[in-house]
Design an enzyme around this catalytic site. Structure first.
Site, PDB file in Angstrom:
ATOM      1  N   LYS A 295      21.989 -29.308 -10.943  1.00  0.00           N
ATOM      2  CA  LYS A 295      20.915 -30.187 -11.423  1.00  0.00           C
ATOM      3  C   LYS A 295      21.144 -31.601 -10.902  1.00  0.00           C
ATOM      4  O   LYS A 295      22.289 -32.011 -10.630  1.00  0.00           O
ATOM      5  CB  LYS A 295      20.815 -30.178 -12.948  1.00  0.00           C
TER       6      LYS A 295
ATOM      7  N   SER B 238      27.957 -26.505 -16.631  1.00  0.00           N
ATOM      8  CA  SER B 238      26.853 -26.197 -17.553  1.00  0.00           C
ATOM      9  C   SER B 238      25.971 -25.104 -16.969  1.00  0.00           C
ATOM     10  O   SER B 238      25.488 -24.216 -17.684  1.00  0.00           O
ATOM     11  CB  SER B 238      25.988 -27.437 -17.783  1.00  0.00           C
TER      12      SER B 238
ATOM     13  N   ASP C 186      24.358 -30.291 -21.405  1.00  0.00           N
ATOM     14  CA  ASP C 186      23.423 -29.991 -20.312  1.00  0.00           C
ATOM     15  C   ASP C 186      23.086 -28.507 -20.207  1.00  0.00           C
ATOM     16  O   ASP C 186      22.260 -28.117 -19.385  1.00  0.00           O
ATOM     17  CB  ASP C 186      24.020 -30.443 -18.967  1.00  0.00           C
TER      18      ASP C 186
HETATM   19  O1  C5P Z   1      28.466 -31.932 -24.171  1.00  0.00           O
HETATM   20  P1  C5P Z   1      29.445 -32.150 -23.060  1.00  0.00           P
HETATM   21  O2  C5P Z   1      30.707 -31.363 -23.234  1.00  0.00           O
HETATM   22  O3  C5P Z   1      28.837 -31.995 -21.699  1.00  0.00           O
HETATM   23  O4  C5P Z   1      29.863 -33.690 -23.153  1.00  0.00           O
HETATM   24  C1  C5P Z   1      31.009 -34.212 -22.519  1.00  0.00           C
HETATM   25  C2  C5P Z   1      31.268 -35.625 -23.032  1.00  0.00           C
HETATM   26  O5  C5P Z   1      30.229 -36.491 -22.602  1.00  0.00           O
HETATM   27  C3  C5P Z   1      31.253 -35.758 -24.537  1.00  0.00           C
HETATM   28  O6  C5P Z   1      32.515 -35.506 -25.096  1.00  0.00           O
HETATM   29  C4  C5P Z   1      30.848 -37.208 -24.741  1.00  0.00           C
HETATM   30  O7  C5P Z   1      31.935 -38.068 -24.527  1.00  0.00           O
HETATM   31  C5  C5P Z   1      29.876 -37.441 -23.593  1.00  0.00           C
HETATM   32  N1  C5P Z   1      28.454 -37.247 -23.966  1.00  0.00           N
HETATM   33  C6  C5P Z   1      27.837 -38.132 -24.825  1.00  0.00           C
HETATM   34  N2  C5P Z   1      26.508 -37.959 -25.153  1.00  0.00           N
HETATM   35  C7  C5P Z   1      25.802 -36.938 -24.625  1.00  0.00           C
HETATM   36  C8  C5P Z   1      26.412 -36.023 -23.739  1.00  0.00           C
HETATM   37  C9  C5P Z   1      27.754 -36.206 -23.429  1.00  0.00           C
HETATM   38  O8  C5P Z   1      28.467 -39.078 -25.308  1.00  0.00           O
HETATM   39  N3  C5P Z   1      24.499 -36.821 -24.942  1.00  0.00           N
END
Ligand code: C5P
Length: 285
Positions: free
Chosen positions: A7, A100, A133
């Site tokens: 993406k 993702s 994501d």
């Molecule tokens: O959800 P994911 O594991 O992809 O997120 C990785 C890190 O990115 C989270 O631990 C956080 O620090 C940050 N994040 C965030 N807000 C989001 C997506 C990700 O703060 N909407």
């Protein structure tokens, strides 16, 4: 084999920090044809594990693709084992949603293999338990993603357009970038409405000129190569160029395949991870 498409963030805005440790985002997302190959098989081992062509990636529950399988089996009430073979092409830690997308491909493959019959919305809901994501990656296409990234609204699909992606040889830490954005008070914002309007008008020049990622404002001198790659993409004829997600991959949108191929060849002299690909539409599930 289930393809797991990369993406791009045509735009990325951070609206603010939330009490759950995440941030509210507003982003226009787009899938491209660059993909990993995900092969999923069911067995009677009772465990979920992955095997990949990148030795540094985890094979157990630390791998988001394995977590997706575990979440799926639990929701479907199944106790079988799952083996996942990941042939990776999407650069890792690049802001291209590689992990993702692998997780989303596992959800789609298991939905087919087990006959569980979850709808696209149900798979997106499961995806949100795995990563921010993942819901978008279940069907991809051109979408506005809000909240943590799980609130998806279709926007006018982008036509097929050549894209050059270039990933410099350093990762950028996602939590660290969010911290830097939190510490900043005033910043420019992407014109998300303008991007959606450009898509509706089919005006790709207007769209490309409006592409904007707020994380680019908090890059340090050490990450100056991002700006250098953007300049090279624009000098090579890109309609626009921007960093994707939390980087470090940068992409350029091109009006024609010849100039895209030329720009890719020139960047490939200096960067091992360069790709010529094109935008693709949303999957029907
Ligand atoms: O959800 P994911 O594991 O992809 O997120 C990785 C890190 O990115 C989270 O631990 C956080 O620090 C940050 N994040 C965030 N807000 C989001 C997506 C990700 O703060 N909407």
């Amino acid at each position: 084999m289930e393809p797991a498409w990369a993406k791009l963030n045509l735009s990325l805005d951070v609206l603010g920090a939330r009490s759950d440790g995440f941030h509210d985002l507003r982003m226009v997302m787009q899938s491209v044809d660059l993909h990993d190959d995900v092969t999923v098989t069911l067995d009677d081992t009772g465990t979920c594990r992955a095997e990949t062509n990148r030795s540094y990636l985890p094979c157990g529950a630390d791998n988001v693709a394995v977590r997706a399988a575990q979440v799926f089996l639990k929701r479907a009430g199944l106790t079988c084992g799952v083996h996942i073979r990941l042939h990776k092409r999407i650069p890792v830690c690049a802001g291209l949603g590689g992990g993702s997308s692998d997780a989303a491909a596992v959800l789609r493959a298991l939905n087919r293999l087990t006959g569980a019959g979850f709808t696209c919305a149900q798979l997106e809901e499961l995806g949100a338990l795995v990563g921010s994501d993942v819901p978008y990656c279940v069907a991809g296409g051109t979408m506005l993603a809000e909240g943590r990234g799980e609130r998806l609204t279709p926007v006018t699909p982008m036509p097929r357009l050549p894209v050059v992606i270039c990933k410099p040889d350093f990762p950028i830490s996602t939590p660290e970038l969010f911290h830097r954005v939190d510490a900043r008070t005033s910043r420019c914002r992407p014109d998300t409405e303008g991007i959606c309007a450009a898509l509706a008008d089919g005006d790709m020049g207007k769209l490309a000129r409006r592409m904007y990622n707020v994380f680019e404002d908090v890059l340090t001198h050490r990450e100056g190569e991002i700006a250098a790659i953007k300049s090279r993409l624009l000098d090579g004829g890109a309609l626009g160029a921007v960093m994707s997600g939390t980087g470090s991959a940068v992409f350029g949108l091109f009006a024609d395949a010849d100039s895209a191929a030329y720009a890719k060849r020139r960047l490939a002299r200096d960067y091992a991870e360069c790709f010529l690909t094109e935008t693709i539409g949303r999957l029907k599930i």
